[in-house]
Structure formats: C-alpha cells, structure tokens
Motif scaffolding. Structure first.
Motif, PDB file in Angstrom:
ATOM      1  N   ALA A 282       1.097  -7.074  49.553  1.00  0.00           N
ATOM      2  CA  ALA A 282       0.781  -6.122  48.490  1.00  0.00           C
ATOM      3  C   ALA A 282      -0.662  -5.662  48.573  1.00  0.00           C
ATOM      4  O   ALA A 282      -1.006  -4.553  48.149  1.00  0.00           O
ATOM      5  CB  ALA A 282       1.050  -6.756  47.127  1.00  0.00           C
ATOM      6  N   ALA A 283      -1.523  -6.510  49.143  1.00  0.00           N
ATOM      7  CA  ALA A 283      -2.940  -6.180  49.293  1.00  0.00           C
ATOM      8  C   ALA A 283      -3.233  -5.451  50.600  1.00  0.00           C
ATOM      9  O   ALA A 283      -4.396  -5.217  50.937  1.00  0.00           O
ATOM     10  CB  ALA A 283      -3.778  -7.453  49.207  1.00  0.00           C
ATOM     11  N   GLY A 284      -2.188  -5.120  51.371  1.00  0.00           N
ATOM     12  CA  GLY A 284      -2.378  -4.356  52.600  1.00  0.00           C
ATOM     13  C   GLY A 284      -2.709  -5.174  53.816  1.00  0.00           C
ATOM     14  O   GLY A 284      -3.218  -4.634  54.810  1.00  0.00           O
ATOM     15  N   GLU A 285      -2.396  -6.475  53.818  1.00  0.00           N
ATOM     16  CA  GLU A 285      -2.791  -7.369  54.911  1.00  0.00           C
ATOM     17  C   GLU A 285      -1.679  -7.580  55.938  1.00  0.00           C
ATOM     18  O   GLU A 285      -1.590  -8.644  56.553  1.00  0.00           O
ATOM     19  CB  GLU A 285      -3.211  -8.718  54.314  1.00  0.00           C
ATOM     20  CG  GLU A 285      -4.449  -8.660  53.461  1.00  0.00           C
ATOM     21  CD  GLU A 285      -5.689  -8.309  54.275  1.00  0.00           C
ATOM     22  OE1 GLU A 285      -5.953  -8.982  55.294  1.00  0.00           O
ATOM     23  OE2 GLU A 285      -6.389  -7.347  53.901  1.00  0.00           O
ATOM     24  N   VAL A 286      -0.856  -6.572  56.159  1.00  0.00           N
ATOM     25  CA  VAL A 286       0.319  -6.747  56.995  1.00  0.00           C
ATOM     26  C   VAL A 286       0.000  -7.178  58.421  1.00  0.00           C
ATOM     27  O   VAL A 286       0.754  -7.930  59.043  1.00  0.00           O
ATOM     28  CB  VAL A 286       1.168  -5.450  57.006  1.00  0.00           C
ATOM     29  CG1 VAL A 286       0.407  -4.294  57.609  1.00  0.00           C
ATOM     30  CG2 VAL A 286       2.487  -5.665  57.739  1.00  0.00           C
ATOM     31  N   GLY A 287      -1.111  -6.765  58.986  1.00  0.00           N
ATOM     32  CA  GLY A 287      -1.374  -7.063  60.387  1.00  0.00           C
ATOM     33  C   GLY A 287      -2.209  -8.293  60.644  1.00  0.00           C
ATOM     34  O   GLY A 287      -2.519  -8.599  61.798  1.00  0.00           O
ATOM     35  N   CYS A 288      -2.557  -9.048  59.615  1.00  0.00           N
ATOM     36  CA  CYS A 288      -3.498 -10.157  59.811  1.00  0.00           C
ATOM     37  C   CYS A 288      -2.804 -11.403  60.347  1.00  0.00           C
ATOM     38  O   CYS A 288      -1.593 -11.593  60.189  1.00  0.00           O
ATOM     39  CB  CYS A 288      -4.237 -10.471  58.515  1.00  0.00           C
ATOM     40  SG  CYS A 288      -3.222 -11.260  57.256  1.00  0.00           S
ATOM     41  N   GLY A 289      -3.576 -12.268  60.961  1.00  0.00           N
ATOM     42  CA  GLY A 289      -3.040 -13.490  61.543  1.00  0.00           C
ATOM     43  C   GLY A 289      -2.456 -14.432  60.518  1.00  0.00           C
ATOM     44  O   GLY A 289      -1.486 -15.149  60.800  1.00  0.00           O
ATOM     45  N   GLU A 290      -3.029 -14.460  59.319  1.00  0.00           N
ATOM     46  CA  GLU A 290      -2.519 -15.349  58.277  1.00  0.00           C
ATOM     47  C   GLU A 290      -1.097 -14.977  57.879  1.00  0.00           C
ATOM     48  O   GLU A 290      -0.255 -15.853  57.646  1.00  0.00           O
ATOM     49  CB  GLU A 290      -3.437 -15.304  57.052  1.00  0.00           C
ATOM     50  CG  GLU A 290      -4.788 -15.968  57.241  1.00  0.00           C
ATOM     51  CD  GLU A 290      -5.818 -15.051  57.884  1.00  0.00           C
ATOM     52  OE1 GLU A 290      -6.972 -15.470  58.029  1.00  0.00           O
ATOM     53  OE2 GLU A 290      -5.457 -13.895  58.240  1.00  0.00           O
TER      54      GLU A 290
ATOM     55  N   VAL B 114      -0.534 -10.998  39.920  1.00  0.00           N
ATOM     56  CA  VAL B 114      -1.508  -9.945  39.648  1.00  0.00           C
ATOM     57  C   VAL B 114      -1.594  -8.948  40.797  1.00  0.00           C
ATOM     58  O   VAL B 114      -1.666  -7.734  40.573  1.00  0.00           O
ATOM     59  CB  VAL B 114      -2.891 -10.556  39.343  1.00  0.00           C
ATOM     60  CG1 VAL B 114      -3.934  -9.451  39.172  1.00  0.00           C
ATOM     61  CG2 VAL B 114      -2.820 -11.407  38.069  1.00  0.00           C
ATOM     62  N   LEU B 115      -1.556  -9.422  42.028  1.00  0.00           N
ATOM     63  CA  LEU B 115      -1.663  -8.483  43.146  1.00  0.00           C
ATOM     64  C   LEU B 115      -0.455  -7.555  43.218  1.00  0.00           C
ATOM     65  O   LEU B 115      -0.594  -6.382  43.584  1.00  0.00           O
ATOM     66  CB  LEU B 115      -1.854  -9.243  44.458  1.00  0.00           C
ATOM     67  CG  LEU B 115      -3.217  -9.933  44.617  1.00  0.00           C
ATOM     68  CD1 LEU B 115      -3.356 -10.542  46.003  1.00  0.00           C
ATOM     69  CD2 LEU B 115      -4.370  -8.978  44.352  1.00  0.00           C
ATOM     70  N   LEU B 116       0.728  -8.033  42.856  1.00  0.00           N
ATOM     71  CA  LEU B 116       1.875  -7.125  42.789  1.00  0.00           C
ATOM     72  C   LEU B 116       1.714  -6.126  41.651  1.00  0.00           C
ATOM     73  O   LEU B 116       2.093  -4.957  41.782  1.00  0.00           O
ATOM     74  CB  LEU B 116       3.179  -7.915  42.620  1.00  0.00           C
ATOM     75  CG  LEU B 116       3.975  -8.152  43.917  1.00  0.00           C
ATOM     76  CD1 LEU B 116       3.192  -9.006  44.902  1.00  0.00           C
ATOM     77  CD2 LEU B 116       5.325  -8.802  43.614  1.00  0.00           C
ATOM     78  N   GLY B 117       1.145  -6.573  40.550  1.00  0.00           N
ATOM     79  CA  GLY B 117       0.888  -5.657  39.453  1.00  0.00           C
ATOM     80  C   GLY B 117      -0.130  -4.598  39.824  1.00  0.00           C
ATOM     81  O   GLY B 117       0.046  -3.407  39.530  1.00  0.00           O
ATOM     82  N   PHE B 118      -1.199  -5.005  40.493  1.00  0.00           N
ATOM     83  CA  PHE B 118      -2.231  -4.051  40.931  1.00  0.00           C
ATOM     84  C   PHE B 118      -1.641  -3.026  41.898  1.00  0.00           C
ATOM     85  O   PHE B 118      -1.978  -1.842  41.847  1.00  0.00           O
ATOM     86  CB  PHE B 118      -3.380  -4.794  41.604  1.00  0.00           C
ATOM     87  CG  PHE B 118      -4.372  -5.400  40.640  1.00  0.00           C
ATOM     88  CD1 PHE B 118      -4.093  -5.492  39.288  1.00  0.00           C
ATOM     89  CD2 PHE B 118      -5.586  -5.894  41.089  1.00  0.00           C
ATOM     90  CE1 PHE B 118      -5.009  -6.049  38.402  1.00  0.00           C
ATOM     91  CE2 PHE B 118      -6.512  -6.443  40.215  1.00  0.00           C
ATOM     92  CZ  PHE B 118      -6.223  -6.532  38.871  1.00  0.00           C
TER      93      PHE B 118
END
Length: 655
Positions: free
Chosen positions: A587-595, A521-525
């Motif tokens: 896809a949700a824009g979380e590229v810089g997060c620790g996870e 779903v996140l890739l679809g969004f």
C-alpha cells in the motif's frame, strides 16, 4: 520471485523473471483460494472459530454447577480441553506461550475440581502451588472474585459495590451505564441484579476451593490491594461507604431499579444470538433470569440458554466455548481477499461465491433498529453491521467499514444503497477528536477505569487508530463522489497523524498489535490518496522493514501490549503478521523492494499442502492486557490477500 535488484520497467528480462515466478505464485494462490471457497457456508458466509483462553470454557463448567444443569459428557470434554492448555509451571496463560494468569488459573482449577479432578492429581497440585505462589485466590481479579462470592468461597465485601440502583442514575451523574462500553453495559446490568441480591450458586456437589487461599477468606483484608492510584483509592472509599449504606436503600427503590434492569436486558436478549452476542453477558442474563423467577420452561429463558450453547465447539473428545462468533467480520475479510485474487478477471465460481457472500451481508445490514449508540447520536439513522450473526442494538463500526468497502469494490449498483447508508452512519459516529471507537461515540470517560469494578482497565470504548483507519479506507474511496465526507476524512486524518508513534508505527487495539495498527493506517492512507512519499508513510515503512526477521517473515506477540518496547517483535514469524506487513508495504508503494520479496517467499515456503497456513499463536486482544483471542480465519484469508495483492502489483508494473 523478482529479486531486490530487479527493475520493474517492463524489460524482456523482467518479463522472463515474472513468468518463472508467476507459476509458483499462481499455484499457491489457487490452492489457498480453493480451500477458502470450500469453507463457505451455502448461505454465503464464512465463520471461523474464535478461541479465547481457558477462562471461557472454565466459566461454562462453573455455570453448569451454578445452575445445577450439569451435562457430564460435555463437562468431561471441556475438562479435557482445559487440562491440555496447562503450562509446564502449572498455570494457565491468557494466550499461547504467555505467562500464567492468576485469575484464569483459579477459574480453571475450580472448574476441573467441579468436574471431578482430585486436588491430589499432579496437574491440580502444580496449579495450586503456582496459585499460592502468586498470593492465592484472594489476589484474583474482580470477575473471578464475584464468581467466588456467588459460590460462597469469599465474603461479598471482597467484591466491588455494584448496586442495581445504577439503573436509576441520571445521565449527568459521574457514573451511568451509557458512559461505559457496550460490552461493559451488557455484562454489568444483569450482573448488578445478581450482586445486589447476593445470589448463591446451587453448587449441588458442594465443592469449594479453600486450599487456594493463603489465609481464610473471611480474615483476608487486602482484597483491593491492586487499587494504588489516588483517584482509585478515593473512589474505593466511596465504594466502601456505599456498601455500608446499602441497608438504608428503601425496598421500593430496589424493586424499581431491579425492574428497570430486567426490562433493559430482556429487551436486548437478541434471540439465539444472545445478549450483546458475547458469552459473559449471556451467562449473567441467564442466571439473572433464574434469580428473577423466570421459569425453566419459559421460551425466552430457553432461547437464552440455547444462545450460550451455540458458542460451543466440540471436536471428538474435547470441547471449548467461544466468547462470541465473528461471521460478518470473517465474511467481509474473506471477500476482500477473494476480490484481490480476482481483480484482473473473475473466475465464474469465485465470482458467484463473492456475489453470494455480498448478498448475505446485504441482508444483515441493520437499518433503523434501536441501538444504544442512539443515546449519543439520536438523529442518526442506522446503517451498520454487527460483528455476529445478529446483534441489532450494537452494530460494529469496524465491520461496517469493511463490509461496505467490499461492496464498493464489487462495482455492483445493487449495493449502492447499502454503501451509502453505511457511510452516512460511519460519518455520524465520529468522536470529537476525529477518531472512531468500535461501537460508541466519545466513550472517553477515562476516570471510570479507576472504579474498583474496572480492574481490567477495559470499561471503555475510546477511539483507536485501527478502527479509524478502516473508516477512512471506506470514506476515502467515496470521497471523490461524495465531497460531503471531506470534513469527516480530514478530521480523522488529523487524528491518525497524532496517533503515530515516534518510531513510525501505530497501536493496534483490535489486532496484535503495532504491525496490525500500521497495516490498518497505511491501507487507509492509500484509500484517501496520500502521497507515497508522505513523511508519515515513509517513517512507517522504515519501521516495518526494521522488524522483518531473518527468515523473511514478521511476527508480533501479545507481550507488546504489556511492554511497548518490544513492539513488532516475536520469537517466530507468523503468516498473519507477514501478510499484514506485506499488505502495508504494498500500500505504501514498496512493491519492488527486497523486504517484500523475502516476505512473499516466507509465505510460499510456509504454506501447507491443504492450501492454508497454520499459526499457533493468538492474534488479537479482546481487552489488551486482560483477554486475548485467536481468530482461526486470519491465517487463511490474510496470506491469500497478501499474495494476490503482490501478484497484481507485479503484473501491473511488468506487463
């Protein structure tokens, strides 16, 4: 890797961090890419093993004895495979590490006994004791009991009434073959011929399994004790009445129905790819052809058997039978991974491999071939892809979306017609609620899951979030150029928002499970252009991060189909689930997060010297709670896709 506190503003420090980590990342990506390219068939496709539980290889041995077509050498190899999959308690599970399954264990025990294993052997004794502790073979599921009836181990009253006369029912009738899923249709039609005529297996060695019953099968009265809902019990009463009235069916009616069933499945035999492209349907058709008197030297019958044998995987002294093959799906996903690798400058060898793959896929597109889906959409023109090498009656919505999306990303004008036909077909396959099933439209006659035959609860192909998300992934990218898809997209988006779970995840029908659904779903969004701060996306991100393991990976077991309370959790991380979680977060824009950084490190540390990853566990359901699969390609192209997407996002923000 960049740390959690690293800024992505493009400073000299960030650039230095990127350079230090990039070489490790580049080497990992290059190794995985080279290994993947090395597995491409010269024709252009990829196809990886598709493994199921022991039911399918056991059924292959049972088929050999049913037909008296026993290959001793092959039987010995399959028996070796079956013995190697037995759990410590004597049972056989539906997936690696799962609890024992009664029906699977009964079929495996019978197959091994047919293959020559003594009931007194330690592994057979353990299996028998486990089966008896579960209530014995009389408690097995409907498909297993039908097999036992054919082998004269239980009476025919122990199985549901499956008259071939269903072929004569009008479409408005509460039950009709067009109201069930494609896989149920292709299995049930030839099976109705076998059941209506109470066929008997040849069973040349006259081997039975009376030791697996607590009471003599003829005296057993609780074969349908699993039916426990009011509707189910009411339908069971009708089923039993139908069985009692069967002798009153005129002979000419049965002959007419049998002829119609024969014409139906013979028209769909699908050459060397087999009826429906799936093992169980192929075997039922092959055995029905034998009963109908189609001689062993008949070309169609020989091809039908060859189609079954094409599913075998033989490795040294072991062998097993796949439930089907997945070349279109494997090739589409492999291309998406390679396209991500080559997004910022295509290396010639990779570019040619991608082009060869897309050319092969273009030739596999179904145009105006007949299909069962045309009953629901008679004016819709074909334009989809099947899951298998060939399956013209049953194009797959999910595969079609993935392949057309890969073609669209190639930016090659030569695929414009393929893409447009696929998008038009997908738009026309939308169900009333805005979602998409895998093969059928509005396949939502849920009461049919209450009929005695449907004890697996998988008679239907209703819309699901994961398939629907793939459809808007394609249509969303096309939406700006083709506004005629806007209404379809809006309706599908509304459906997906309704499907989001309270914790932020989405259910995954065709991949294990909520991590897969949420990735879908996140890739679809993202393709549709939903704002990254959208509350639904934020909720999904929080859920995904909460499911990360201490080692940085993610994992999810098939037990989440049985207990949704442990969704997104598993005893170990897997490269497959870690890759899906990373792709979803990116896809949700979380590229810089620790996870994300920890997840990337997990993949880098778990990569093997040959460039791939090795996940032990099954990663998809055929039918949730009943039948599970292991796609052997998932731990190869998904990690490559995730690492390449991460590298591209970092480069885009840092450089």
């Amino acid at each position: 890797m960049l740390t959690e506190n690293s800024s992505l503003s493009g400073s000299d420090t960030d650039y230095a961090d990127f350079c230090r980590s990039s070489s490790v990342l580049d080497r990992a990506i290059a190794s995985a890419k080279d290994s993947l390219l090395g597995l491409q068939n010269p024709a252009g496709y990829w196809v990886f093993e598709l493994e199921a539980d022991c039911t399918i290889p056991a059924e292959y041995i049972l088929m050999m004895h049913y037909m008296d077509e026993i290959d001793p050498a092959l039987q010995r190899k399959i028996a070796n495979f079956l013995r190697g999959r037995q759990s410590a308690d004597g049972s056989h599970p539906l997936y690696t590490g799962g609890d024992g399954d009664l029906s699977c264990t009964v079929k495996t025990y019978y197959a091994l006994k047919l293959a020559g294993d003594s009931p007194d052997a330690a592994h057979m004794r353990k299996a028998r004791l486990w089966i008896l502790a579960q209530g014995g073979a009389a408690k097995a599921n409907v498909f297993t009991r039908i097999m036992l009836a054919m082998f004269e181990q239980i009476p025919w009253r122990a199985v549901p009434f499956i008259p071939v006369e269903i072929m004569l029912l009008p479409r408005w009738f509460p039950f009709h073959p067009d109201k069930i899923s494609y896989w149920s249709r292709t299995v049930m039609v030839p099976l109705s011929i076998l059941c209506s005529n109470r066929v008997k297996a040849r069973n040349p060695l006259e081997i039975g399994i009376p030791e697996l019953f607590i009471r003599p099968p003829a005296q057993e009265k609780r074969y349908f004790s699993h039916v426990n809902t009011r509707l189910g019990k009411a339908i069971l009463v009708l089923d039993r009445i139908g069985l009692l009235m069967e002798p009153l069916i005129p002979g000419f009616v049965r002959r007419q129905a049998t002829a119609r069933a024969q014409d139906w499945f013979m028209a769909r035999l699908n050459g060397y790819d087999g009826l429906g492209g799936i093992f169980t349907a192929m075997v039922n058709a092959y055995e029905a052809m034998d009963y109908l008197g189609i001689s062993a030297d008949n070309e169609q019958r020989q091809i039908a058997r060859a189609a079954i044998d094409k599913l075998l995987v033989v490795k040294g002294d072991t062998a097993y039978c796949q439930p089907c093959v997945s070349p279109v799906w494997d090739t589409g996903l492999a291309v998406l991974a390679l396209q991500e690798v080559e997004r910022h400058g295509r290396e010639p060898h990779s570019g040619q491999s991608i082009k060869t793959a897309l050319d092969w896929l273009a030739r596999k597109q179904l145009r105006d071939e007949p299909g069962d889906w045309q009953v629901q959409r008679p004016n819709l023109r074909g334009g989809g892809w099947a899951f298998q090498f060939g399956n013209s009656y049953y194009p797959d919505v999910d595969d079609t979306a993935v392949v057309a999306y890969a073609m669209m990303q190639s930016d090659s004008p030569e695929f414009a017609g393929n893409i447009r036909r696929a998008a038009n077909w997908i738009a026309g396959m939308q169900s009333k609620n805005g979602g998409y099933g895998a093969f059928d439209v509005d396949n939502t006659h849920y009461f049919l899951n209450q009929i005695p035959f449907a004890d697996h609860g998988a008679l239907l192909d209703p819309p699901t979030a994961d398939v629907s998300a793939r459809c808007i992934m394609l249509l969303g990218k096309l939406g700006n150029r083709h506004p005629d898809y806007r209404d379809v997209i809006d309706r599908c988006m509304a459906y997906l928002r309704k499907q989001q779970e309270a914790d932020g995840s989405w259910f995954g029908r065709w991949g294990s499970n909520y991590i897969y659904g949420t990735w879908s779903v996140l890739l679809g969004f993202e393709a549709v252009g939903v704002d990254k701060q959208d509350p639904g996306i934020r909720k999904a991100v929080v859920w995904l991060k909460s499911k990360q393991r201490e080692d940085g990976g993610w994992g999810e077991g098939n037990i989440s189909y049985h207990d949704a309370g442990i969704r997104g959790e598993f005893s170990t991380g897997t490269a497959f689930h870690t890759s899906l979680a990373l792709l979803a977060l990116l896809a949700a824009g979380e590229v810089g997060c620790g996870e994300v950084e920890a997840g990337v490190d997990y993949l880098l540390k778990s990569q093997r010297v040959h460039g791939f990853w090795e996940d032990e566990y099954f990663n998809a359901p055929g039918f949730p709670k009943f039948f599970y699969l292991k796609y052997h390609g998932y731990d190869k192209f998904f990690p490559l896709w995730a690492l390449a997407r991460y590298r591209n996002e970092i480069r885009r923000r840092v450089l």
